[in-house]
Design a protein around this motif. Structure first.
Motif, PDB file in Angstrom:
ATOM      1  N   ASN A   1       8.642   3.638 -20.005  1.00  0.00           N
ATOM      2  CA  ASN A   1       8.660   2.375 -20.085  1.00  0.00           C
ATOM      3  C   ASN A   1       8.428   1.462 -18.903  1.00  0.00           C
ATOM      4  OD1 ASN A   1      10.449   3.510 -22.647  1.00  0.00           O
ATOM      5  ND2 ASN A   1       9.770   1.496 -23.151  1.00  0.00           N
ATOM      6  N   CYS A   2       8.724   2.156 -17.762  1.00  0.00           N
ATOM      7  CA  CYS A   2       8.760   1.559 -16.660  1.00  0.00           C
ATOM      8  C   CYS A   2       7.109   1.277 -16.299  1.00  0.00           C
ATOM      9  CB  CYS A   2       9.354   2.053 -15.385  1.00  0.00           C
ATOM     10  SG  CYS A   2       8.948   1.420 -13.607  1.00  0.00           S
ATOM     11  N   ARG A   3       6.119   2.141 -16.355  1.00  0.00           N
ATOM     12  CA  ARG A   3       4.752   2.131 -16.420  1.00  0.00           C
ATOM     13  C   ARG A   3       4.313   1.216 -17.316  1.00  0.00           C
ATOM     14  NH1 ARG A   3       5.385   8.092 -15.396  1.00  0.00           N
ATOM     15  NH2 ARG A   3       5.073   8.452 -17.662  1.00  0.00           N
ATOM     16  N   ASP A   4       4.874   1.003 -18.628  1.00  0.00           N
ATOM     17  CA  ASP A   4       4.452   0.174 -19.658  1.00  0.00           C
ATOM     18  C   ASP A   4       4.844  -1.521 -19.218  1.00  0.00           C
ATOM     19  OD1 ASP A   4       3.536  -0.268 -22.618  1.00  0.00           O
ATOM     20  OD2 ASP A   4       5.236  -1.322 -22.199  1.00  0.00           O
ATOM     21  N   PHE A   5       5.917  -1.434 -18.760  1.00  0.00           N
ATOM     22  CA  PHE A   5       6.585  -2.780 -18.324  1.00  0.00           C
ATOM     23  C   PHE A   5       5.708  -3.226 -17.167  1.00  0.00           C
ATOM     24  CE2 PHE A   5       9.831  -5.424 -15.917  1.00  0.00           C
ATOM     25  CZ  PHE A   5       9.751  -6.548 -16.670  1.00  0.00           C
ATOM     26  N   VAL A   6       5.269  -2.637 -15.974  1.00  0.00           N
ATOM     27  CA  VAL A   6       4.742  -3.111 -14.964  1.00  0.00           C
ATOM     28  C   VAL A   6       3.125  -3.399 -15.391  1.00  0.00           C
ATOM     29  CG1 VAL A   6       3.363  -2.344 -12.845  1.00  0.00           C
ATOM     30  CG2 VAL A   6       5.948  -1.885 -13.252  1.00  0.00           C
TER      31      VAL A   6
ATOM     32  N   PRO B   1      -1.664   0.523  -4.622  1.00  0.00           N
ATOM     33  CA  PRO B   1      -3.226   0.433  -4.676  1.00  0.00           C
ATOM     34  C   PRO B   1      -4.063   0.746  -5.893  1.00  0.00           C
ATOM     35  CG  PRO B   1      -2.389   0.738  -2.408  1.00  0.00           C
ATOM     36  CD  PRO B   1      -1.480   1.156  -3.493  1.00  0.00           C
ATOM     37  N   GLU B   2      -3.757   1.890  -6.250  1.00  0.00           N
ATOM     38  CA  GLU B   2      -4.256   2.413  -7.661  1.00  0.00           C
ATOM     39  C   GLU B   2      -3.897   1.598  -8.740  1.00  0.00           C
ATOM     40  OE1 GLU B   2      -6.740   4.437  -7.327  1.00  0.00           O
ATOM     41  OE2 GLU B   2      -6.424   4.249  -5.158  1.00  0.00           O
ATOM     42  N   ILE B   3      -2.760   1.326  -8.939  1.00  0.00           N
ATOM     43  CA  ILE B   3      -2.165   0.407  -9.913  1.00  0.00           C
ATOM     44  C   ILE B   3      -2.924  -0.926  -9.995  1.00  0.00           C
ATOM     45  CG2 ILE B   3      -0.181  -1.022 -10.886  1.00  0.00           C
ATOM     46  CD1 ILE B   3       1.435   1.410  -9.703  1.00  0.00           C
ATOM     47  N   HIS B   4      -3.007  -1.699  -8.570  1.00  0.00           N
ATOM     48  CA  HIS B   4      -3.519  -3.033  -8.523  1.00  0.00           C
ATOM     49  C   HIS B   4      -5.123  -2.779  -8.969  1.00  0.00           C
ATOM     50  CE1 HIS B   4      -0.667  -4.495  -5.216  1.00  0.00           C
ATOM     51  NE2 HIS B   4      -0.274  -4.406  -6.495  1.00  0.00           N
TER      52      HIS B   4
ATOM     53  N   ASN C   1       1.045  -1.067  -0.130  1.00  0.00           N
ATOM     54  CA  ASN C   1       0.110  -0.116  -0.007  1.00  0.00           C
ATOM     55  C   ASN C   1       0.851   1.281  -0.080  1.00  0.00           C
ATOM     56  OD1 ASN C   1       0.857   0.057   2.574  1.00  0.00           O
ATOM     57  ND2 ASN C   1      -1.173   0.103   3.749  1.00  0.00           N
ATOM     58  N   GLN C   2       1.980   1.092  -0.390  1.00  0.00           N
ATOM     59  CA  GLN C   2       3.004   2.197  -0.739  1.00  0.00           C
ATOM     60  C   GLN C   2       3.142   2.781  -2.141  1.00  0.00           C
ATOM     61  OE1 GLN C   2       4.110   3.674   2.132  1.00  0.00           O
ATOM     62  NE2 GLN C   2       2.688   2.474   3.144  1.00  0.00           N
ATOM     63  N   SER C   3       4.184   3.282  -2.468  1.00  0.00           N
ATOM     64  CA  SER C   3       4.519   3.812  -3.866  1.00  0.00           C
ATOM     65  C   SER C   3       5.339   2.628  -4.490  1.00  0.00           C
ATOM     66  CB  SER C   3       4.906   5.232  -4.068  1.00  0.00           C
ATOM     67  OG  SER C   3       6.238   5.187  -3.657  1.00  0.00           O
ATOM     68  N   PHE C   4       5.232   2.623  -5.806  1.00  0.00           N
ATOM     69  CA  PHE C   4       6.228   1.752  -6.567  1.00  0.00           C
ATOM     70  C   PHE C   4       7.696   2.343  -6.245  1.00  0.00           C
ATOM     71  CE2 PHE C   4       8.220   0.253 -10.441  1.00  0.00           C
ATOM     72  CZ  PHE C   4       8.275  -1.275 -10.538  1.00  0.00           C
ATOM     73  N   GLU C   5       7.840   3.313  -6.350  1.00  0.00           N
ATOM     74  CA  GLU C   5       9.111   3.896  -5.940  1.00  0.00           C
ATOM     75  C   GLU C   5       9.447   3.487  -4.631  1.00  0.00           C
ATOM     76  OE1 GLU C   5      11.355   8.323  -5.152  1.00  0.00           O
ATOM     77  OE2 GLU C   5       9.305   8.171  -6.183  1.00  0.00           O
TER      78      GLU C   5
ATOM     79  N   ASN D   1      -2.307   4.557 -17.023  1.00  0.00           N
ATOM     80  CA  ASN D   1      -2.947   5.811 -16.710  1.00  0.00           C
ATOM     81  C   ASN D   1      -3.048   5.741 -15.360  1.00  0.00           C
ATOM     82  OD1 ASN D   1      -3.385   6.546 -19.299  1.00  0.00           O
ATOM     83  ND2 ASN D   1      -5.300   6.036 -19.504  1.00  0.00           N
ATOM     84  N   ALA D   2      -3.313   4.895 -14.453  1.00  0.00           N
ATOM     85  CA  ALA D   2      -3.617   4.984 -13.021  1.00  0.00           C
ATOM     86  C   ALA D   2      -2.170   5.256 -12.374  1.00  0.00           C
ATOM     87  CB  ALA D   2      -3.984   3.566 -12.524  1.00  0.00           C
ATOM     88  N   PHE D   3      -1.110   4.495 -12.825  1.00  0.00           N
ATOM     89  CA  PHE D   3       0.030   4.403 -12.557  1.00  0.00           C
ATOM     90  C   PHE D   3       0.603   5.931 -12.355  1.00  0.00           C
ATOM     91  CE2 PHE D   3       4.437   1.968 -12.331  1.00  0.00           C
ATOM     92  CZ  PHE D   3       4.990   2.993 -11.710  1.00  0.00           C
ATOM     93  N   LYS D   4       0.560   6.722 -13.455  1.00  0.00           N
ATOM     94  CA  LYS D   4       0.888   8.101 -13.830  1.00  0.00           C
ATOM     95  C   LYS D   4       0.160   8.893 -12.862  1.00  0.00           C
ATOM     96  CE  LYS D   4       1.984  11.335 -17.427  1.00  0.00           C
ATOM     97  NZ  LYS D   4       1.929  11.438 -19.047  1.00  0.00           N
ATOM     98  N   LYS D   5      -1.154   8.799 -12.747  1.00  0.00           N
ATOM     99  CA  LYS D   5      -2.083   9.694 -12.235  1.00  0.00           C
ATOM    100  C   LYS D   5      -1.716   9.571 -10.683  1.00  0.00           C
ATOM    101  CE  LYS D   5      -7.236  10.954 -11.688  1.00  0.00           C
ATOM    102  NZ  LYS D   5      -8.596  10.567 -11.908  1.00  0.00           N
ATOM    103  N   SER D   6      -1.518   8.509 -10.212  1.00  0.00           N
ATOM    104  CA  SER D   6      -1.291   8.332  -8.749  1.00  0.00           C
ATOM    105  C   SER D   6       0.001   8.487  -8.262  1.00  0.00           C
ATOM    106  CB  SER D   6      -1.892   6.956  -8.028  1.00  0.00           C
ATOM    107  OG  SER D   6      -1.130   6.091  -8.770  1.00  0.00           O
TER     108      SER D   6
END
Length: 481
Positions: free
Chosen positions: A281-286, A319-322, A147-151, A309-314
């Motif tokens: 490319n990281c967002r696309d890969f995930v 959790p938003e990516i999921h 429930n944290q950031s991908f970073e 889009n959810a990755f970028k917006k959040s």
């Protein structure tokens, strides 16, 4: 729509109600990370690393020297050391904790995604890591970050003891560092050189992927940034000390990765990780990996885009990516069915079949250091090895394959048949009746009549309760979700 419960989790148990709103049932599991549901003792990564240290030091510094001229005594005392450090037990305990969470935990959707990230940031079979460290690494690094950031997850994984050791970053020393100039290196003919493993995998497997077009020079420059991140070595702990930043091993000067310039120092790793995880490319890969897990081997751009889009917006909030990935899986549920990996399959078998699995906390708690674990206590790791899919023993740093074809060989399918037959031994007596099978098939399949007809067409001798598991658990509808 019942297929969705197996697609994003492990199915519906015989004593559970089928959720009336499958999508919200799944989405509501993704914001909070609960405590593990295991009722037995859970050892920390540091505690288990202590046992690993005792094993490494005891073998390398004591037994090899003491019995260098007697191979028989060396083997005898090495086996004794294995039991004194629990080498044959800890991974089975961690698998029991993992499987209990999938089958009995409150958030099975989150658990399936936890297993995905554990494979995404895989620790391959090396240096007894599976025996002591990989399970706790997934519990203490991956699980709390759901429930944290991908970073943050990438940074915590990158600087974890398990990953530093797995990818040999402690062996990476800047050729222009303070350490490089020390006289002992010249005397011992050990020049300071970088090890590219960790830097390469950080880009290739954990963030931007090869599609980003990075070069060999980018890998070298990232390896320079990562010099100094290592375990703190000592005569007693050897390579099992905590991770720290050793400035004397760090390569000085500016570095350039993917066109971005970075300063020297400890803080630079966090900066470069931030840039890597925010790369398109990281967002696309995930997104591609999540779609491959949940939907199909060949994700389309349309499938991936909502996740991107959810990755970028959040800003990479997991959790938003999921949630975006689950919504896409829900949208394509009727169109695609994914062949299940062996571990996911066995968890569905145990959940839907209400098997006595995994071994109970009481069974695992009865283990005593210094003794060989019982057959039942070692069953988790042995069973997964037999199926050909041990989650802590991937053969390569890129983890286990998420392509269906890699799991459909005759040999691997036969292994499932064998376990389906053996699974009768894990069945509860009260479930060995037609009513039980009718209930679980109805709850978990949109076309239960297809399965009923298949089972009922078999010769009556084949429809003994012992063989019902073989027929059900290896039916094409069960193998896919």
């Amino acid at each position: 729509m019942k297929n969705f419960f197996r697609k994003v989790a492990f199915g519906i148990g015989h004593n559970e109600e089928v959720p009336s709103d499958p999508l919200n049932w799944a989405l509501n599991q993704l914001d909070d990370v609960p405590e593990f549901s295991w009722k037995g003792k859970i050892l920390t990564e540091k505690e288990l690393r202590g046992y690993y240290r005792d094993w490494v030091y005891g073998d390398r510094e004591v037994l090899r020297k003491k019995y260098k001229d007697n191979k028989t005594l060396y083997k005898t005392h090495k086996d004794k050391l294995r039991h004194e450090t629990g080498q044959k037990f800890w991974e089975s305990l961690d698998i029991a904790i993992r499987h209990n969470e999938a089958i009995n935990g409150s958030n099975p959707v989150l658990t399936k995604l936890w297993m995905f990230w554990g494979n995404f940031f895989a620790i391959s079979e090396k240096d007894f890591l599976a025996n002591y460290s990989t399970g706790p690494y997934q519990r203490e690094i991956i699980w709390p970050n759901l429930n944290q950031s991908f970073e943050k997850m990438v940074y915590d994984v990158t600087t974890s003891w398990a990953m530093i050791h797995h990818l040999d970053n402690s062996e990476s020393v800047g050729p222009k560092s303070i350490s490089a100039k020390q006289e002992w290196r010249r005397r011992k003919k050990r020049p300071a050189t970088i090890n590219e493993n960790h830097a390469r995998e950080l880009m290739e497997l954990h963030t931007v992927s090869p599609k980003a077009g990075y070069t060999q020079e980018d890998v070298i420059q990232l390896a320079y940034i990562m010099t100094g991140w290592e375990h703190k070595w000592s005569q007693k702990k050897l390579e099992t000390g905590n991770v720290w930043f050793n400035s004397e091993h760090h390569q000085p000067g500016k570095k350039t990765v993917l066109g971005n310039e970075y300063k020297r120092g400890k803080k630079t790793l966090a900066v470069v990780i931030r840039d890597l995880v925010n790369h398109p490319n990281c967002r696309d890969f995930v997104a591609e990996r999540l779609c491959r897990l949940l939907i199909t081997d060949e994700p389309t751009k349309e499938m991936k885009q909502p996740i991107i889009n959810a990755f970028k917006k959040s800003d990479g909030h997991i959790p938003e990516i999921h949630k975006a990935a689950i919504k896409v899986a829900f949208e394509y549920n009727y169109k695609y069915k994914k062949f299940q990996t062996p571990e996911n399959w066995i968890l569905q078998v145990a959940k839907i079949g209400d098997l006595e699995w995994p071994p109970s906390p009481e069974t695992m708690a009865s283990y005593e250091l210094g003794f060989e674990p019982t057959r039942k206590q070692r069953m988790p790791e042995r069973l997964l090895r037999d199926l050909g899919h041990h989650p802590y023993r991937a053969k390569q740093p890129n983890g286990w394959s998420d392509h269906s074809d890699d799991w459909m060989s005759p040999e691997l399918l036969i292994r499932r048949l064998v376990f389906a037959q053996r699974s009768y031994a894990f069945s509860k007596l009260e479930n060995n009746n037609e009513e039980f099978y009718t209930k679980v098939i109805t709850k978990n399949f949109d076309n239960p009549d297809k399965i009923f007809n298949y089972i009922n067409k078999q010769d009556s001798k084949m429809r003994k309760k012992r063989d019902m598991n073989i027929l059900l658990f290896n039916h094409p509808e069960f193998l896919k979700a």
